[in-house]
Scaffold this motif. Structure first.
Motif, mmCIF file in Angstrom:
data_model
loop_
_atom_site.group_PDB
_atom_site.id
_atom_site.type_symbol
_atom_site.label_atom_id
_atom_site.label_comp_id
_atom_site.label_asym_id
_atom_site.label_seq_id
_atom_site.Cartn_x
_atom_site.Cartn_y
_atom_site.Cartn_z
ATOM 1 N N MET A 1 0.702 -2.522 7.073
ATOM 2 C CA MET A 1 0.607 -2.712 5.627
ATOM 3 C C MET A 1 0.552 -4.208 5.320
ATOM 4 O O MET A 1 1.412 -4.962 5.748
ATOM 5 N N PRO A 2 -0.462 -4.655 4.572
ATOM 6 C CA PRO A 2 -0.550 -6.079 4.230
ATOM 7 C C PRO A 2 0.593 -6.497 3.303
ATOM 8 O O PRO A 2 1.162 -5.673 2.591
ATOM 9 N N PRO B 1 1.678 -3.580 -3.274
ATOM 10 C CA PRO B 1 2.996 -3.221 -3.807
ATOM 11 C C PRO B 1 3.772 -2.225 -2.941
ATOM 12 O O PRO B 1 4.957 -2.017 -3.155
ATOM 13 N N PHE B 2 3.129 -1.611 -1.982
ATOM 14 C CA PHE B 2 3.819 -0.634 -1.140
ATOM 15 C C PHE B 2 4.586 -1.369 -0.046
ATOM 16 O O PHE B 2 4.014 -2.221 0.632
ATOM 17 N N ARG C 1 13.007 8.197 -0.203
ATOM 18 C CA ARG C 1 12.756 9.167 -1.271
ATOM 19 C C ARG C 1 12.190 8.493 -2.513
ATOM 20 O O ARG C 1 11.187 8.930 -3.083
ATOM 21 N N GLY C 2 12.802 7.408 -2.954
ATOM 22 C CA GLY C 2 12.371 6.733 -4.167
ATOM 23 C C GLY C 2 10.964 6.156 -4.063
ATOM 24 O O GLY C 2 10.145 6.328 -4.973
ATOM 25 N N VAL C 3 10.687 5.478 -2.962
ATOM 26 C CA VAL C 3 9.362 4.873 -2.778
ATOM 27 C C VAL C 3 8.296 5.953 -2.684
ATOM 28 O O VAL C 3 7.236 5.862 -3.310
ATOM 29 N N PRO D 1 -4.265 0.764 6.172
ATOM 30 C CA PRO D 1 -3.489 0.512 4.942
ATOM 31 C C PRO D 1 -4.230 0.820 3.655
ATOM 32 O O PRO D 1 -3.596 1.102 2.648
ATOM 33 N N ASP D 2 -5.560 0.800 3.656
ATOM 34 C CA ASP D 2 -6.287 1.079 2.413
ATOM 35 C C ASP D 2 -6.057 2.506 1.932
ATOM 36 O O ASP D 2 -6.357 2.830 0.789
ATOM 37 N N LEU D 3 -5.459 3.355 2.747
ATOM 38 C CA LEU D 3 -5.140 4.715 2.314
ATOM 39 C C LEU D 3 -4.044 4.744 1.268
ATOM 40 O O LEU D 3 -3.881 5.720 0.558
#
Length: 145
Positions: free
Chosen positions: A40-41, A45-46, A57-59, A141-143
């Protein structure tokens, strides 16, 4: 409760990719479990790393909510996986090819162009007492956009 790698993997996939149930997904982890997305770059925001059931759970609940309009579901007949056990009985590797059906123009297919979309990934699971203690998920990561 001890579960086999197959049972752990299938429970994780059902809770996540199939039903998008963040509560059930988080329950697959130990209370201090870690979910890592090493590819993940930094500029998205992820998070690259989530620690503990509550953060997972929250994420994931927020992610599933953002993705609510995405009606794509994996085609189980076309998709496949291979589980690899290791010398460490608490570690297994999942090699996955997930296929999303393509659709015609404007019908909400995976790419709108009629072609199936295959997503290949590798996940490394470290388990403790039948739960995921650490999962490293290597995917495009683009997923997550």
């Amino acid at each position: 409760m001890s579960r086999t790698p197959q049972q752990i993997f299938e429970s994780y996939v059902h809770a996540g990719a199939m039903s998008r149930n963040a509560v059930a997904l988080a329950e697959n982890f130990t209370p201090d479990g870690v979910l890592e997305l090493p590819l993940m770059p930094d500029d998205v925001p992820f998070p690259r790393r989530m620690v503990g059931r509550e953060e997972i759970r929250g994420v994931m609940a927020a992610y599933y909510e953002r993705q609510a309009q995405d009606q794509r579901a994996p085609n189980l007949e076309k998709s496949g996986f291979v589980l690899h056990t290791t010398a460490d009985p608490d570690v297994f590797i999942a090699e996955i090819d997930t296929v999303f059906d393509g659709g015609g123009e404007g019908d909400g297919g995976a790419d709108g162009g009629g072609k199936d979309v295959t997503v290949s990934l590798v996940q490394i699971f470290r388990v403790r007492d039948g739960k995921i203690a650490r999962l490293r998920d290597y995917f495009a990561p683009d997923l997550m956009s």
